[in-house]
Design an enzyme around this catalytic site. Structure first.
Site, PDB file in Angstrom:
ATOM      1  CG  HIS A  34       0.793  -0.196  -0.843  1.00  0.00           C
ATOM      2  ND1 HIS A  34       2.082   0.177  -1.140  1.00  0.00           N
ATOM      3  CD2 HIS A  34      -0.014   0.734  -1.438  1.00  0.00           C
ATOM      4  CE1 HIS A  34       2.072   1.254  -1.908  1.00  0.00           C
ATOM      5  NE2 HIS A  34       0.809   1.633  -2.096  1.00  0.00           N
ATOM      6  CG  HIS A  37       2.263   3.637   1.514  1.00  0.00           C
ATOM      7  ND1 HIS A  37       1.151   2.915   1.150  1.00  0.00           N
ATOM      8  CD2 HIS A  37       2.135   4.837   0.904  1.00  0.00           C
ATOM      9  CE1 HIS A  37       0.381   3.660   0.367  1.00  0.00           C
ATOM     10  NE2 HIS A  37       0.955   4.822   0.190  1.00  0.00           N
ATOM     11  CG  ASP A 152       3.037   8.871  -6.923  1.00  0.00           C
ATOM     12  OD1 ASP A 152       1.986   8.903  -7.561  1.00  0.00           O
ATOM     13  OD2 ASP A 152       3.208   8.099  -5.955  1.00  0.00           O
TER      14      ASP A 152
HETATM   15  P1  AMP Z   1       0.212   7.998  -1.452  1.00  0.00           P
HETATM   16  O1  AMP Z   1      -0.327   7.460  -0.176  1.00  0.00           O
HETATM   17  O2  AMP Z   1      -0.273   7.302  -2.667  1.00  0.00           O
HETATM   18  O3  AMP Z   1       0.101   9.499  -1.535  1.00  0.00           O
HETATM   19  O4  AMP Z   1       1.769   7.685  -1.431  1.00  0.00           O
HETATM   20  C1  AMP Z   1       2.598   8.112  -0.370  1.00  0.00           C
HETATM   21  C2  AMP Z   1       4.045   7.927  -0.777  1.00  0.00           C
HETATM   22  O5  AMP Z   1       4.292   6.544  -1.037  1.00  0.00           O
HETATM   23  C3  AMP Z   1       4.398   8.680  -2.076  1.00  0.00           C
HETATM   24  O6  AMP Z   1       5.699   9.231  -1.944  1.00  0.00           O
HETATM   25  C4  AMP Z   1       4.364   7.587  -3.104  1.00  0.00           C
HETATM   26  O7  AMP Z   1       5.181   7.848  -4.221  1.00  0.00           O
HETATM   27  C5  AMP Z   1       4.884   6.398  -2.305  1.00  0.00           C
HETATM   28  N1  AMP Z   1       4.488   5.146  -2.938  1.00  0.00           N
HETATM   29  C6  AMP Z   1       3.245   4.809  -3.387  1.00  0.00           C
HETATM   30  N2  AMP Z   1       3.266   3.597  -3.987  1.00  0.00           N
HETATM   31  C7  AMP Z   1       4.552   3.159  -3.923  1.00  0.00           C
HETATM   32  C8  AMP Z   1       5.225   1.982  -4.364  1.00  0.00           C
HETATM   33  N3  AMP Z   1       4.586   1.003  -5.018  1.00  0.00           N
HETATM   34  N4  AMP Z   1       6.549   1.872  -4.128  1.00  0.00           N
HETATM   35  C9  AMP Z   1       7.215   2.858  -3.483  1.00  0.00           C
HETATM   36  N5  AMP Z   1       6.647   3.988  -3.031  1.00  0.00           N
HETATM   37  C10 AMP Z   1       5.339   4.146  -3.240  1.00  0.00           C
END
Ligand code: AMP
Length: 283
Positions: A34, A37, A152
């Site tokens: 999204h 990311h 996170d």
């Molecule tokens: P994930 O795919 O959920 O493991 O997230 C991958 C990276 O994207 C991690 O460093 C998350 O903290 C970051 N991330 C997820 N959601 C958001 C968001 N809403 N805003 C900024 N970074 C995000």
């Protein structure tokens, strides 16, 4: 964008570029991408010559097998989004490629106090799994900069500790990027697509609760404010794992605020089957 499935190929490609003086910025993800990311990808693009993303739904960090089974996969859309955001390299490994010795061959990462707080007790083994995957990814990608989302918050602290354990904290700089939100304040998350229409309406209550804490916190006893946050979330229909106010540098719980200590408010709560997390720096 070049796709890599083999760790060795990606390792060699990046090493070659780094020898030519190029800097690599790395964004590890679990896909179902999204705008949150993509904001990390774009930030990496501004600060590096080479932007590297990985998509790997890591089985070792899911304490709940049903959560793993239901994790959304939208690979074609992800590839289009990454291309549009200017990502150069995408790593798409299999489980066998990531864990050639199997997923049970685990080392223990000494995360100390960090692992005893917040997500730790509610998701046993989760941060060990996160360390396992990020350790392997960092060895493969060996980036100059690593981009993580503040969304996170505790994970950012865990991965910072991991780079110290690995002895690479002087080689790889961690860059923490702000949380991207929907217009109603809901933090963007891959899990949001699992919310029903009704749940999606309720979900922004988490952000409103965090904002309430930020706008109303006063020096002195803050346990009443923390309790009110739990009650407000429960009244809205959440099953609350925690709604906590902690020291923003250590995550130690804070009950009495001196008005100067940097604080963060953090929430983890379920709407039926879907667990959402969010946080807000208070100062
Ligand atoms: P994930 O795919 O959920 O493991 O997230 C991958 C990276 O994207 C991690 O460093 C998350 O903290 C970051 N991330 C997820 N959601 C958001 C968001 N809403 N805003 C900024 N970074 C995000």
């Amino acid at each position: 964008m070049i796709l890599f499935k083999k760790a060795e190929d990606l390792y060699n490609y990046i090493a070659d570029q780094q020898k030519k003086g190029k800097k690599a910025g790395f964004v590890p993800t679990m896909g179902a991408l999204h705008e949150g990311h993509l904001s990390l990808i774009r930030q990496a693009g501004l600060e590096n010559d080479l932007t590297v993303c990985s998509i790997f739904v890591n089985p070792t960090q899911f304490n709940d097998p049903a959560d793993f089974d239901k994790y959304p996969i939208t690979l074609e859309k992800d590839i289009a989004m990454l291309t549009g955001a200017g990502c150069h390299l995408l790593f798409l490994p299999s489980v066998a490629e990531m864990y050639p010795d199997g997923i049970k061959a685990r080392m223990h990462y000494d995360l100390g106090f960090l692992e005893t707080r917040l997500e730790g007790p509610f998701r046993p083994g989760h941060f060990q799994g996160v360390c396992m995957v990020v350790h392997r990814l960092l060895e493969i990608v060996h980036p100059d900069n690593l981009y993580l989302g503040q969304k996170d918050f505790q994970q950012c602290m865990v991965i910072t500790r991991l780079t110290e354990i690995m002895g690479i904290n002087d080689k790889t700089t961690i860059r923490i990027c702000p949380t991207l939100r929907e217009s109603d304040g809901l933090a963007m998350s891959s899990r949001n697509m699992r919310l029903s229409g009704q749940e999606r309406q309720t979900a922004p209550v988490i952000y409103r609760t965090l904002l309430y804490i930020k706008n109303n916190i006063q020096p002195g006893d803050i346990t009443g404010l923390q309790q009110k946050a739990v009650t407000d979330l429960e009244l809205a229909g959440f099953r609350v794992d925690y709604a906590d106010i902690a020291d923003a540098n250590t995550l130690a719980p804070v009950t009495n605020w001196d008005g100067r200590q940097p604080l963060v408010a953090l929430v983890a709560a379920f709407l039926n089957e879907v667990r959402l997390i969010d946080n807000l720096l208070l100062s």
